[in-house]
Scaffold this motif. Sequence first.
Motif, PDB file in Angstrom:
ATOM      1  N   GLU A 154      50.870  55.964  40.690  1.00 21.18           N
ATOM      2  CA  GLU A 154      50.809  55.569  42.121  1.00 21.18           C
ATOM      3  C   GLU A 154      49.623  56.249  42.811  1.00 21.18           C
ATOM      4  OE1 GLU A 154      55.647  54.996  42.806  1.00 21.18           O
ATOM      5  OE2 GLU A 154      54.567  56.583  43.851  1.00 21.18           O
ATOM      6  N   LYS A 203      56.002  44.634  55.481  1.00 23.82           N
ATOM      7  CA  LYS A 203      55.800  45.870  54.701  1.00 23.82           C
ATOM      8  C   LYS A 203      57.005  46.117  53.804  1.00 23.82           C
ATOM      9  CE  LYS A 203      52.952  48.663  57.857  1.00 23.82           C
ATOM     10  NZ  LYS A 203      53.016  49.849  58.754  1.00 23.82           N
ATOM     11  N   THR A 204      58.205  45.926  54.348  1.00 21.25           N
ATOM     12  CA  THR A 204      59.420  46.137  53.543  1.00 21.25           C
ATOM     13  C   THR A 204      59.458  45.155  52.384  1.00 21.25           C
ATOM     14  OG1 THR A 204      60.544  46.785  55.573  1.00 21.25           O
ATOM     15  CG2 THR A 204      61.937  46.268  53.672  1.00 21.25           C
ATOM     16  N   GLU A 207      57.023  46.377  49.801  1.00 25.91           N
ATOM     17  CA  GLU A 207      57.526  47.585  49.115  1.00 25.91           C
ATOM     18  C   GLU A 207      58.643  47.218  48.150  1.00 25.91           C
ATOM     19  OE1 GLU A 207      58.386  49.722  52.635  1.00 25.91           O
ATOM     20  OE2 GLU A 207      56.473  50.805  52.657  1.00 25.91           O
ATOM     21  N   LYS A 211      58.864  47.449  43.708  1.00 23.24           N
ATOM     22  CA  LYS A 211      59.903  48.169  42.935  1.00 23.24           C
ATOM     23  C   LYS A 211      60.810  47.213  42.171  1.00 23.24           C
ATOM     24  CE  LYS A 211      61.010  50.126  46.906  1.00 23.24           C
ATOM     25  NZ  LYS A 211      61.591  50.849  48.030  1.00 23.24           N
TER      26      LYS A 211
END
Length: 477
Positions: A154, A203-204, A207, A211
């Motif tokens: 990352e 953004k959520t 993100e 993942k």
Amino acid sequence: MFVINVIVLILLITFIVLFKRILSKTSLLYVVKKWWRVFEDRCHVYQSFKIPEHNDLYQENQLYRKVQTYLSSLTSVEDSDYANLFSGNKSNEIQVHFDQNDAVLDTFLSARVYWKNEKSEKNQSRVFVLKVRRKDKRRILRPYLQHIHTISDEIEQRRKELRLYVNSEAEIGLANRWISMPFTHPASFDTIVMDSDLKSKVKTDLENFLKSKQYYHKLGRVWKRSYLLYGPSGTGKSSFVSAMAKFLSYDVYNIDLNRVADDSDPKLLLLQTKPKALIVIEDLDRFLVGKSTSAPTISLSGILNFMDGIFSGVGEERIMIFTMNTKEQIDPQILRPGRIDFHLHFPLCDFPRFKTLANSHLGLKVHKLFPQVEEIFQTGASLSPAEIGEIMISNRSSPSRALRTVITALQSNKQNGASLGLTHSSSGRGEEVGEPGGVICRESVHTVREFRKLYGLLRRSRRQEGSMDLGSTEKEN
Ligand SMILES: Nc1ncnc2c1ncn2[C@@H]1O[C@H](COP(=O)(O)OP(=O)(O)OP(=O)(O)O)[C@@H](O)[C@H]1O
Ligand SMILES: [Mg+2]
């Protein structure tokens, strides 16, 4: 007797409070903690693992570099007695490397581990030595090394220089190929004027995407996501793509469909992309409704196959982004969920967005002309953020002149019914969000002509039914 006990207790509490206060004010607490840790460690058996910088053939050990990247990110390195400071790839980046004579403490799954960096006995290179308590080793070693891999990847991803790829002109007999250059567009989510809830929703979503590799594979789906950014010209779609790239630290592959020779080109281009990439096709509406400048050499099925990421294996860990000025004439089937996962509407400016631009461009939070600007917006006039931003930039030396120019531009936009049209939505905020899994905005874009027709209809029906408050449209004429 009782009184004596009470006095002793008070004295004891006072002493403890004073002692703690003295400790916290001096490094005494730090020294006491350190001694305690040394004493405690003497009571445990440790096992050490060496991670050499090079192997016997003097090839670099990837794990050594990952450990170095990981340890540099630990706050305990900054708290250690010695630390070396290095400049990073980017000019303002400082990297903290711990000193070879010092040990760094890290905790993982509540187990304490120590790192040292020593000189290799075999050659000139270095060695990281990891010390783990024997009782913790079985439980934490593998997950800890996996954690180091993830964190260092990352960090490397964030540090890497982003690249912009554009497809070359189609040459007879030659397949399209990518031309790359450094990607330095300054736009970020902070610079994009957009409803804050919407911005955090995107953004959520991004993100979650980062993942969700296992999740997509469990569903038997390719780990990719697609966005449609649509709205009038100058509303921030291309800037938003740049902001997404920066947020994700993803490279951008921008396919110009005017440059592809046939349906196979986009596929070959996609095959040449790497994971962690945004694949962008701008102004897709022009190709879907046949308005593109040059005769498109790509068929509708070629576009749909591309949008579906038909050769799925290739599309892993990529986000496809399509932009349009409007989706009004697009067959909803083309934009169905699975082909487009997230629809994002970019509306013309309304008064809240105007205020955000006035603040960022002119440093104005309030101004005596704001009520007049708000009133004009309420009549339905509007301009794109690009137009308002440009007026502010060219008049930034005189904020009042800038606002007066915006007012004039809005008034003329309203009077001559500019083709930009007006946005209205049920919420009156002129825009709704894209929801994951397909969307949809409840905006009804009216041109001024349609508005007049509608207003005329309403006036005739009002004469028949008695008065009807036409709200802002009364000021229309
Ligand atoms: N919502 C916004 N927030 C901040 N700046 C914006 C916004 N919309 C437009 N701009 C500014 O206006 C200029 C043009 O924006 P951009 O190129 O992103 O528009 P666009 O929607 O892609 O236009 P087009 O449809 O013509 O390609 C950029 O310099 C950008 O900074
Ligand atoms: Mg654009």
